[in-house]
Design a protein around this motif. Structure first.
Motif: not given
Length: 156
Positions: A126-153
């Motif tokens: 729900d983060y607004p596009d107009e509020a985005l700056s280049e430093d916003d957000g986090d990253t998800i490493d798709l090859d991470s060793a962490a047991p991530l669950t990622i589902e396309l909603v």
């Protein structure tokens, strides 16, 4: 990714449901700004040009964008942690929106193993596009060793 899931062809604008089960970790360092925990998943890459110390830092201010934008959270929160404490680290089920995709061939040298091939830049859904700056957000490493669950909603 979910167990045995192939990498999906994610696109900018996709909404994802992301989670990672809480895993025990130990607090290695606390400063005025950050609490660092020994990262339970990745290994130090001995062939890297970078010297990663095997830790991940979490902002100790609940108002810091480093805390509010971070997918991974600690329990208890970092402002309640002290050196030597045990804590849990994971991702509570969270809806995010992809704002960037990085693909790396060869995999990116980041200091830890496994080296990432694909990283998704994400912000809360729900983060607004107009509020985005280049430093916003986090990253998800798709090859991470962490047991991530990622589902396309949903897809824009």
């Amino acid at each position: 990714m979910g167990e045995n899931e192939p990498h999906q062809d994610f696109q900018i604008g996709d909404i994802l449901r992301v989670s990672c089960p809480q895993t025990p970790a130990r607090v290695a360092h606390v400063s005025r700004s950050y609490a660092s925990v020994e990262w339970p998943w990745a290994q130090i890459d001995p062939e890297s040009q970078f010297r990663w110390n095997g830790q991940r830092a979490f902002a100790v201010s609940p108002d810091s964008p480093d805390w509010t934008m971070s997918l991974f959270k600690t329990t208890p929160e970092p402002w309640n942690l002290h050196v030597g404490d045990s804590c849990l680290v994971g991702i509570p089920e969270t809806l995010v929106r992809i704002i960037d995709i990085g693909r790396y061939d060869p995999p990116q040298d980041v200091g830890w193993l496994p080296r990432p091939h694909t990283m998704l830049g994400v912000v809360p859904a729900d983060y607004p596009d107009e509020a985005l700056s280049e430093d916003d957000g986090d990253t998800i490493d798709l090859d991470s060793a962490a047991p991530l669950t990622i589902e396309l909603v949903s897809r824009a």
